[in-house]
Design a protein around this motif. Structure first.
Motif, PDB file in Angstrom:
ATOM      1  N   GLU A 189      30.075  43.269  42.728  1.00 47.96           N
ATOM      2  CA  GLU A 189      29.605  43.984  41.541  1.00 47.96           C
ATOM      3  C   GLU A 189      30.392  43.572  40.303  1.00 47.96           C
ATOM      4  O   GLU A 189      29.833  43.500  39.211  1.00 47.96           O
ATOM      5  N   GLU A 190      31.674  43.318  40.509  1.00 48.28           N
ATOM      6  CA  GLU A 190      32.523  42.946  39.384  1.00 48.28           C
ATOM      7  C   GLU A 190      33.475  41.835  39.795  1.00 48.28           C
ATOM      8  O   GLU A 190      33.752  41.645  40.989  1.00 48.28           O
ATOM      9  N   GLY A 191      33.969  41.130  38.813  1.00 44.60           N
ATOM     10  CA  GLY A 191      34.951  40.088  39.073  1.00 44.60           C
ATOM     11  C   GLY A 191      35.681  39.725  37.795  1.00 44.60           C
ATOM     12  O   GLY A 191      35.192  39.954  36.681  1.00 44.60           O
ATOM     13  N   ARG A 192      36.846  39.167  37.959  1.00 42.45           N
ATOM     14  CA  ARG A 192      37.643  38.772  36.792  1.00 42.45           C
ATOM     15  C   ARG A 192      38.509  37.577  37.170  1.00 42.45           C
ATOM     16  O   ARG A 192      39.137  37.562  38.243  1.00 42.45           O
ATOM     17  N   ILE A 193      38.530  36.559  36.309  1.00 39.41           N
ATOM     18  CA  ILE A 193      39.407  35.408  36.534  1.00 39.41           C
ATOM     19  C   ILE A 193      40.791  35.746  36.027  1.00 39.41           C
ATOM     20  O   ILE A 193      40.959  36.214  34.895  1.00 39.41           O
ATOM     21  N   SER A 194      41.785  35.522  36.870  1.00 43.43           N
ATOM     22  CA  SER A 194      43.153  35.878  36.524  1.00 43.43           C
ATOM     23  C   SER A 194      44.106  34.854  37.150  1.00 43.43           C
ATOM     24  O   SER A 194      43.670  33.778  37.601  1.00 43.43           O
TER      25      SER A 194
END
Length: 377
Positions: A189-194
């Protein structure tokens, strides 16, 4: 005389500043449209676009200043002349130099601003802009993800995100990874590049993974949080490199012998240095061209459109030759003198006729009588 001097200065300065401002707004709009890919294709925020556009302003304004001076001065001088205000100045005993002195003082101030921008503001702004653009190119999110598109950012990696929020959060993600041991499909549902321990990763939330092993077995796992390694897919943007327009004058004149690129492009760096130093001269030359168009000939009740068109065309042609000279100087250092001769030549040929020819002006009186005024500056 001082009152008239200040009046002429204000009457010329207003249109010149307005012309520079209008041309700057047009240039900023063009620059903004050219950088829209930072938002559309690379997923950057609007603030990044504003910052990059603002950092390009010193270089843009320096190029615009001569054109703004020419346009504004032609408008102001033509109005002053057509309304007989300059004729009144001559009739009041002012010499030709006293009449054109406010215009040249204004041009000198603008030329000093252009020189300061070339030597100090431009290197600071352009280097910061280059760092900003370098960080954008190195941003994995801008390279690997585009809103509403399947992107193959690297061989074996395909990513789809339905929406990208301004804070960098990726919504409704699908990731397909090809490995030697099989393929894996992630949806979240969600994701973030870190970054995790200095390594680029994508942190997924509320999703699942489906993996086909080399033996054809399907492994399905649901998760609340999952980390996908992206280190092997990171695209290197290379080391940060400053172009000629980004460097300080000292760096342009005295390249670092230990730097192979600088020594190999020594002539181009030298050409850029002389372009920065000679650029403000075009402000003075264009002001002289505007003065010559209006004051460099006999009085005419029909206006000065022809002389104005000729003066503007010659000035623009000289400026274009100046740009061509910069390119030519990149292969021959001796040609750099042309960068100074072009504006100085235009300045000389514009001013010289005004001081060699007699002043002949006619003042119309309400009864229709005319008086001829003749004299030398």
């Amino acid at each position: 005389m001082k009152i008239i001097d200040r009046y002429l200065f204000r009457q010329i300065a207003g249109p010149v500043v307005a012309a520079i401002g209008a041309l700057t707004l047009v240039a900023v709009l063009g620059q903004s449209l050219g950088q829209l890919d930072l938002i559309v294709e690379r997923g950057q925020s609007a603030w990044t676009l504003v910052k990059v556009t603002a950092l390009a302003l010193p270089q843009i304004v320096t190029l615009i200043l001569p054109i703004g001076v020419l346009v504004g001065a032609l408008m102001a001088l033509n109005r002053l002349h057509s309304e007989h205000e300059i004729v009144v100045c001559f009739a009041g005993g002012m010499s030709r130099w006293q009449v054109i002195d406010p215009a040249f003082r204004l041009a000198s101030l603008i030329a000093l601003v252009a020189l300061a921008s070339n030597l100090f503001l431009q290197p600071v702004a352009m280097q910061e802009m280059r760092r900003e653009l370098h960080s954008v190119r190195a941003d994995l999110a801008s390279v690997l993800v585009r809103e509403g598109q399947f992107v193959e950012g690297a061989p074996g990696l395909t990513i789809y995100a339905q929406r990208i929020d301004q804070n960098g959060l990726l919504r409704n993600l699908f990731i397909h990874v090809e490995r030697d041991q099989g393929a894996t499909l992630y949806d979240a549902e969600e994701g973030r590049i870190s970054e995790l321990d200095g390594r680029p990763v994508m942190i997924l939330s509320s999703g699942s993974s489906s993996e086909f092993s080399s033996g054809g077995v399907l492994n399905y796992v649901s998760f609340d949080d999952y980390v996908v390694e992206l280190g092997s897919y990171a695209v290197s943007s290379g080391p940060l490199h400053y172009k000629e327009s980004d460097r300080w004058l000292s760096d342009l004149l005295f390249p670092n012998p230990a730097n192979e690129w600088e020594t190999g492009n020594r002539l181009k760096l030298l050409a850029e240095a002389h372009a920065r130093l000679s650029g403000p001269l075009y402000v003075l030359a264009f002001m002289a061209a505007a003065l010559a168009a209006v004051l460099g000939g006999s009085f005419s009740r029909m206006g000065y459109s022809r002389r104005i068109a000729v003066a503007a065309s010659v000035a623009i042609a000289v400026r274009l030759l100046g740009f061509a000279a910069v390119s030519a100087c990149g292969s021959n250092a001796w040609l750099n003198i042309i960068q100074y001769l072009l504006p100085l030549g235009l300045l000389w040929f514009s001013v010289r006729p005004m001081f060699r020819q007699k002043i002949q002006r006619f003042v119309e009186i309400g009864s229709g009588r005319q008086f001829g005024l003749e004299g030398r500056a």
